[in-house]
Design an enzyme around this catalytic site. Structure first.
Site, PDB file in Angstrom:
ATOM      1  N   VAL A  16      46.733  37.566  46.653  1.00 23.01           N
ATOM      2  CA  VAL A  16      47.406  36.260  47.168  1.00 23.01           C
ATOM      3  C   VAL A  16      48.944  36.486  47.072  1.00 23.01           C
ATOM      4  O   VAL A  16      49.954  36.242  47.976  1.00 23.01           O
ATOM      5  CB  VAL A  16      46.894  35.113  46.798  1.00 23.01           C
ATOM      6  N   ASP A  35      55.598  39.408  37.777  1.00 22.30           N
ATOM      7  CA  ASP A  35      54.269  39.841  37.237  1.00 22.30           C
ATOM      8  C   ASP A  35      54.467  40.381  35.940  1.00 22.30           C
ATOM      9  O   ASP A  35      55.334  40.988  35.475  1.00 22.30           O
ATOM     10  CB  ASP A  35      53.461  40.809  38.035  1.00 22.30           C
ATOM     11  N   LYS A  40      52.214  47.535  36.944  1.00 22.15           N
ATOM     12  CA  LYS A  40      52.055  47.199  38.574  1.00 22.15           C
ATOM     13  C   LYS A  40      53.541  46.919  39.043  1.00 22.15           C
ATOM     14  O   LYS A  40      53.788  47.354  40.393  1.00 22.15           O
ATOM     15  CB  LYS A  40      51.425  45.908  38.504  1.00 22.15           C
ATOM     16  N   THR A 126      44.198  28.756  44.192  1.00 22.80           N
ATOM     17  CA  THR A 126      43.128  27.815  44.331  1.00 22.80           C
ATOM     18  C   THR A 126      43.018  26.819  42.774  1.00 22.80           C
ATOM     19  O   THR A 126      42.813  27.343  41.737  1.00 22.80           O
ATOM     20  CB  THR A 126      41.780  28.215  44.493  1.00 22.80           C
ATOM     21  N   PHE A 152      44.417  30.619  52.833  1.00 23.76           N
ATOM     22  CA  PHE A 152      43.194  30.850  53.216  1.00 23.76           C
ATOM     23  C   PHE A 152      43.167  32.231  53.857  1.00 23.76           C
ATOM     24  O   PHE A 152      42.898  32.778  55.097  1.00 23.76           O
ATOM     25  CB  PHE A 152      43.196  30.085  54.490  1.00 23.76           C
ATOM     26  N   LEU A 153      43.491  33.443  52.977  1.00 25.93           N
ATOM     27  CA  LEU A 153      43.452  34.810  53.076  1.00 25.93           C
ATOM     28  C   LEU A 153      41.996  35.334  52.606  1.00 25.93           C
ATOM     29  O   LEU A 153      41.554  34.932  51.702  1.00 25.93           O
ATOM     30  CB  LEU A 153      44.282  35.323  52.200  1.00 25.93           C
ATOM     31  N   GLU A 155      40.050  38.743  51.871  1.00 24.39           N
ATOM     32  CA  GLU A 155      40.305  40.043  51.428  1.00 24.39           C
ATOM     33  C   GLU A 155      39.992  40.917  52.494  1.00 24.39           C
ATOM     34  O   GLU A 155      39.033  41.041  53.170  1.00 24.39           O
ATOM     35  CB  GLU A 155      39.395  40.375  50.077  1.00 24.39           C
ATOM     36  N   GLY A 253      22.840  37.913  55.287  1.00 22.24           N
ATOM     37  CA  GLY A 253      23.317  38.941  54.478  1.00 22.24           C
ATOM     38  C   GLY A 253      22.349  38.778  53.237  1.00 22.24           C
ATOM     39  O   GLY A 253      21.626  37.816  53.139  1.00 22.24           O
ATOM     40  N   CYS A 260      35.941  34.643  45.514  1.00 24.21           N
ATOM     41  CA  CYS A 260      36.401  33.241  45.747  1.00 24.21           C
ATOM     42  C   CYS A 260      35.281  32.200  45.983  1.00 24.21           C
ATOM     43  O   CYS A 260      35.110  31.100  45.373  1.00 24.21           O
ATOM     44  CB  CYS A 260      37.273  33.226  46.976  1.00 24.21           C
TER      45      CYS A 260
END
Ligand code: UGA
Length: 430
Positions: A16, A35, A40, A126, A152-153, A155, A253, A260
């Site tokens: 995100v 971060d 990273k 969130t 509202f992404l 993956e 499925g 999430c």
């Protein structure tokens, strides 16, 4: 927009945060991402993206090259001079099912004194309803506004979702701060929904929980299709044309999963129970999802002649959906564990995994291709809808299998191709 207002800090470089930072830089803003993970930050500063997310590496490298994106481990340095500070931190599920806000609180406590006067502190992760209000108290500065701007992404399509949003939700009691956050997205020409902070926070949970409940509903209709001899594909094709239903999230499925939907549905249920309203529909959706995973195990047992003990079962896919290497709350893992618990010898493959990832567990033997997963298996189970599984040489698969049944939990395979190969395909709801 003035120079200072277009300077942005993004705290947290998960999918995100990194997507937010790289996309905002692509829109022309100057973004510093921070971060705590030194390794990273080292990789990202060299343009190496340690995440599987289409287009993200290209945007990160372009942002770096144009001097619009930089990375640091020093969050106080990142927020220095920023007009907008996005918090994109993990909010994992605590033991009681509620969201754990420790990371968010820790960062806010650390940077509160370094935040520039007049800046907007924005929660993008969130977070439970009421978090903005609680963080406002924690920051304890009247000159810092709290804004909720949920993401509202999905993956695997996070960059596309960011750059082509259905809506941008901005919630705050501070109109000027909300204007400033909304203005960042102006180049996207997306509808902007302005709310109070609590409503914006609730939108995110309500959206994910709705999608989860919709999927549980579809999986239940699929079960009914099996019982009545109807075809879920035909049912959802017609159902989805009703604008009140919509075409998306209608594929049955092995159950819904990922980092999430399961976390957010449980957190919303927990919040509703704490608020005294309860949420029976959501409780039922969660239970139906567990049942769906058990149902897949039962279908595989049927394919093996009733019992699983001593049978080899091949699994195609372990990731929670195609296009990711994410195993978090993957229904495939729950199915694998259920099969192993009933004595099956489980062999799995997944094109995005190496086999040494945490989560796969010792009861699953990992092999590096689908044919090896099929070899000697009494039943083959497709659990993740990777396109390459459709293109397998199904005649070769049929020769390698000991049995003849393929359980296609995503209704992903071509029934004619399998039939011609002499295989019996068992889908979900058909
Ligand atoms: C989800 C939401 O779709 C995003 O809108 C949200 O921003 C994101 O969570 C988040 O909270 O950050 P994601 O977890 O990436 O995105 O995955 P989805 O594509 O939503 O899939 C969730 C699960 O539902 C997967 O297990 C998937 O296989 C399953 N699914 C999805 C189906 O079984 N059928 C479908 O038709 C769609």
């Amino acid at each position: 927009m003035t120079g200072r207002e277009s300077r942005i800090a993004v705290v947290g470089t998960g999918y995100v945060g990194l997507t937010t930072g790289a996309c905002l830089a692509a829109l022309g803003h100057h973004v510093t991402c921070s971060d705590v993970d030194r390794c990273k930050i080292g990789l990202l500063s060299r343009g190496e993206v340690p995440l599987r997310e289409p287009d993200l590496p290209r945007l990160v490298r372009r942002g770096l090259a144009r001097g619009r994106l930089r990375f640091t481990v020093d969050t106080r340095d990142a927020v220095d001079g920023a007009g907008v500070v996005f918090l994109c931190l993990p909010t994992p599920m605590a033991s009681g099912g509620e969201a754990d806000l420790a990371a968010v609180r820790e960062v806010v406590a650390d940077v509160r004194a370094s935040l520039p006067g007049g800046c907007a502190l924005v929660t993008k992760s969130t977070v439970p309803v009421g978090t903005a209000a609680r963080l406002k108290e924690l920051v304890g500065r009247p000159d810092v506004a709290l804004v909720s701007n949920p993401e509202f992404l999905r993956e695997g399509s996070a960059v596309r979702d960011f750059l082509h949003p259905d809506r941008v939700v901005v919630g705050s009691a501070d109109r000027a701060a909300a204007d400033r956050v909304a203005a960042l997205y102006a180049p996207l020409h997306a509808p902007v929904v302005r709310t109070d902070a609590a409503s914006a926070e609730l939108v995110k949970y309500a959206a994910n929980a709705f999608l989860a409940a919709k999927l549980s509903y579809v999986n239940a209709v699929a079960e009914l299709c099996e019982a009545e001899g109807a075809d879920i594909g035909a049912v959802t094709a017609a159902l989805g044309r009703d604008p009140g239903v919509g075409r998306s999230f209608l594929r049955p499925g092995p159950g819904w999963g990922g980092s999430c939907l399961p976390k957010d549905t449980r957190a919303l249920l927990r919040a509703a129970e704490a608020a005294g309203t309860g949420f029976p529909v959501l409780r039922a959706a969660i239970e139906a999802n567990r049942r769906q995973q058990r149902r897949v195990v039962d279908r595989v047992a049927e394919a093996c002649g009733g019992a699983l003990r001593g049978h080899r079962v091949g699994l195609l896919g372990l990731a929670f959906k195609a296009g990711t290497d994410d195993l978090r709350d993957s229904p495939a893992l729950a199915v694998a564990a259920g099969l192993a618990a009933r004595g099956a010898d489980v062999v799995a493959c997944d094109p995005a995994l190496r086999g040494d990832e945490r989560g796969i567990g010792e009861s699953v033997a990992f092999v590096d291709d689908a044919y090896r997963a099929a070899k000697g298996a009494r039943a083959l189970v497709l659990l993740t809808e990777w396109p390459q599984f459709r293109e397998l040489d199904w005649c070769r698969v049929a020769e390698l299998l000991e049995g003849a049944v393929v359980v296609d939990t995503r209704n992903h395979l071509d029934p004619d191709v399998l039939r011609r190969a002499g295989l019996v395909r068992r889908g979900i709801g058909c």
